[in-house]
Design an enzyme around this catalytic site. Structure first.
Site, PDB file in Angstrom:
ATOM      1  CB  SER A 109      -0.951  -0.032   1.196  1.00 17.44           C
ATOM      2  OG  SER A 109      -1.934   0.957   1.085  1.00 17.44           O
TER       3      SER A 109
ATOM      4  CG  HIS B  15      -5.850  -1.838   0.056  1.00 17.34           C
ATOM      5  ND1 HIS B  15      -5.080  -1.572  -1.059  1.00 17.34           N
ATOM      6  CD2 HIS B  15      -5.212  -1.252   1.101  1.00 17.34           C
ATOM      7  CE1 HIS B  15      -4.032  -0.849  -0.704  1.00 17.34           C
ATOM      8  NE2 HIS B  15      -4.091  -0.654   0.597  1.00 17.34           N
TER       9      HIS B  15
END
Length: 698
Positions: free
Chosen positions: A555, A670
């Site tokens: 991320s 995610h």
């Protein structure tokens, strides 16, 4: 999620590695436009071809099968601690294993849970629900109406996206409520105002989303009425990040409903909602609310605040009566210069605070007396990470999680009133820690700032520069990296002689808001310099060398990996880039990217654009440079960062005829992995890649 000692002097060979040339203005990069079509046929053909190459090479490596088996065994182990959630006087837990791939929500009695071998009753089976509805539901949590906690709003995601459907569930019948509240899938939030009213923020009509792709219109929805007639009570703007409603109840029966308008990811304004009308609250914009106790909001400050003639420092925890026209905050706790208040939780009569001192955690119980707030430190083990796993407003009992690099997770029951502690269960070791030790060092960054890092290694580690090291960091969003146990890391890396390093670079929250703010937008090069400084410090100590150094991050940490890949290709041999941001010139227009301008800056600002062009990994890939062969990983269902960053980076690597490995999982969002099998596969692929790369495999 850690670190310290000190060495400033580099040997000559390492000093040479420290020399870097400031990158020139970034090149204009044009990616195939079809890659932006998340599920477009050409885009998925691009993905499948690269996935096939990665799987063909890595799954045929002799290490892969064993890695996958070990990772799956660890992930599905029944020896894992079932994390408790206190609801309605019972203990609930969400659980996944080999028999429950999507998972079950289950409950047991408190006495049964304390035995360490609870007698569980299944409340909701996601595998059965998915089969009956021909869906792939991923659990996103339950919000239950206090104080009774018999009606809950359950959020389910299709394949792991941030978008969720919300349905009302009855804990008395273990079933969804016929004709109850139900919100179709969207990026949205919902909270209880009372048993028959919800505070809902969602896209009420097409286009009712901010530039960050989140809702900004809050309405009251009454039971038995159509969703489209819900009454508006608050509205942000499209330029805000999000607006939402939230309600708080305490153990004394007070109830407070608030509207939060998040202007950026770090700044919000709050308003008190009473009888359908809002009144602004005079709280600092950089603050977040942790709970309600005795009618007072418990607020963590991320900036200094002067109120009622008193100044409260950054990082402090204060109590504020939201009904007072002028705030009269009371100090609960303040953090020292090398400390950080990670978070707080409220019980019936106390505030539990997770406090870190030099990145080592403890828990302090605070109570309000006639002479102010006083704290009692709980006698938990030292040199570990702590987390307040569960608390309840029904009583002062809470559950505390404890974990360290070499300390398997433990669960403690604590009483916030008495300070009493009882260790309920400790997870059996998942790897052999005998002979391993943890050191904490400091590296001097480019500007002289001391950057702490942890090193997990064998006691007899040779200081000859040949140890395989995996260096991990995050460095953003005030998120702290602390010592935590990982069976997968231990089994697939440490057991095989690998060394693990965790760097506490700026941008994180390890030393409070100032540590984070030091790496914001145009100052972010400090974050990247900190990471490189830790690598050089390990090289100077002869722990490792570039030929034996792997780095990994996801991320925001994926952005970190991309920058280190392009700025210092000579420092590493293996680079794992997970669910990353890589196109920083265009990130604001991709998925939820606009919500992160408070962290990264904006291309609309000339100075910030110049900096983003200078560091953006995609635009700074160049021909004629000898880069490591990276592993790039993303997810098609990631609707937060999105897979386009990784796809564009891969396409640019293709254009420059540079080799790489690429893996795009379809589901998982995610988190990149909708279930334990997918997570185990990803771990096996990454560890296979790191070991074969450091071993010199092509």
């Amino acid at each position: 999620m850690n670190r310290f000692s000190s060495s400033r002097v580099l040997c000559a060979s390492v000093a040479a590695l420290a020399l870097s040339v400031a990158p020139a203005r970034a090149a204009t990069v044009t990616s195939p436009p079809y890659l932006d079509e998340i599920t477009g046929a050409r885009a998925l053909d691009f993905v499948k071809a690269r996935d096939a190459h990665t799987l063909d090479v890595l799954t045929h490596d002799p290490r892969y099968a064993g890695f996958y088996k070990d990772a799956l065994t660890i992930a599905q182990s029944h020896d894992r601690i079932a994390a408790p959630e206190q609801l309605n006087g019972q203990i609930y837990n969400f659980w996944q294993d080999a028999d429950h791939v999507r998972g079950i929500w289950r409950r047991t009695g408190v006495a049964s849970y304390r035995t360490g071998k609870p007698d569980w009753t299944t409340v909701l089976d996601l595998d059965a629900l998915s089969a009956s509805e021909h869906a792939n539901w991923v659990w996103k949590g339950a919000d239950c109406l206090e104080p009774d906690e018999t009606r809950c709003l359950i959020s389910l995601s299709d394949g792991g996206e941030d978008a969720v459907t919300v349905r009302e569930f009855d804990l008395a019948t273990n079933a969804f409520v016929p004709g109850g509240f139900a919100l179709p899938g969207a990026k949205q939030s919902a909270d209880w105002l009372d048993r028959d009213t919800l505070l809902v923020s969602r896209p009420w009509r097409p286009g009712d989303l901010t530039d960050s792709s989140y809702p900004y219109i809050v309405r009251l929805w009454h039971r038995g009425t159509p969703l489209n007639v819900a009454t508006e009570v608050a509205r942000g703007t499209k330029q805000d990040m999000e607006a939402s409603g939230e309600s708080f109840t305490d153990g004394q029966g007070h109830h407070v409903a608030l509207i939060q308008t998040a202007h950026t990811i770090f700044s919000s304004s709050y308003a008190l909602l009473e009888n359908g009308h809002t009144t602004p609250l005079d709280l600092p914009r950089k603050s977040d609310i942790q709970g309600l106790l005795d009618g007072q909001l418990v607020v963590r400050l991320n900036e200094p605040w002067t109120a009622n003639g008193q100044t409260f420092p950054t990082g402090a925890l204060v109590a504020v009566d939201p009904t007072q026209p002028a705030p009269k905050p009371e100090l609960i706790a303040a953090a020292g210069p090398r400390q950080m208040i990670e978070g707080a939780a409220v019980t019936k009569g106390h505030v539990l605070v997770a406090l870190y001192d030099n990145v080592r955690g403890t828990v302090v119980s605070y109570a309000r007396g006639s002479d102010g707030w006083r704290g009692r430190r709980l006698a938990l083990p030292g040199d570990v990470s702590v987390s307040i796993t569960s608390s309840t407003i029904r009583d002062d009992d809470a559950f505390i999680g404890v974990s360290g690099f070499l300390t398997p997770p433990e669960l403690w029951q604590a009483n916030a009133r008495t300070g009493g502690l009882n260790r309920l269960v400790a997870m059996p070791p998942q790897f052999d820690a005998a002979g391993l030790t943890v050191d904490q060092y400091e590296a001097a960054s480019t500007d002289g700032t001391k950057i702490p890092y942890f090193l997990v290694h064998r006691r007899d580690m040779a200081e000859n520069g040949t140890n395989p090291v995996q260096l991990y960091a995050y460095g953003g969003f005030q998120i702290s990296m602390t010592p935590r146990y990982s069976g997968t890391l231990g089994k697939l890396w440490l057991d095989r002689g690998g060394v693990y390093a965790l760097a506490n670079i700026r941008g994180g929250g390890e030393f409070g808001p100032a540590w984070h703010e030091a790496g914001l937008n145009v100052h972010r090069q400090r974050v990247f310099d900190d990471f490189a400084a830790v690598a050089r410090d390990m090289i100077a100590r002869h722990v490792t060398s570039p030929a034996h150094l792997a780095i990994r991050g996801g991320s925001n940490g994926g952005l970190l990996m991309g920058v280190e890949f392009t700025q210092h290709p000579e420092l590493w041999k293996a680079v794992v880039i997970e669910v990353p941001l890589l196109d920083m010139v265009n990130f604001e227009t991709m998925s939820a990217g606009s919500s992160w301008t408070g962290e990264y800056g904006s291309v609309r600002d000339a100075a910030q654009r110049a900096f983003l062009e200078q560091i953006s990994p995609l635009q700074n890939l160049k021909s004629g440079v000898r880069y490591p062969v990276p592993f790039i990983m993303t997810s098609t269902k990631d609707d937060r960062v999105g897979p386009v960053h990784a796809r564009r980076f891969a396409a640019r690597m293709d254009a420059l005829h540079l080799p790489y490995f690429y893996d795009e999982q379809v589901e998982g969002g995610h988190a990149a992995g909708a279930n334990l099998r997918e997570a185990a596969q990803e771990a096996a692929l990454e560890y296979t890649y790191m070991w074969r790369t450091l071993d010199g495999a092509p």
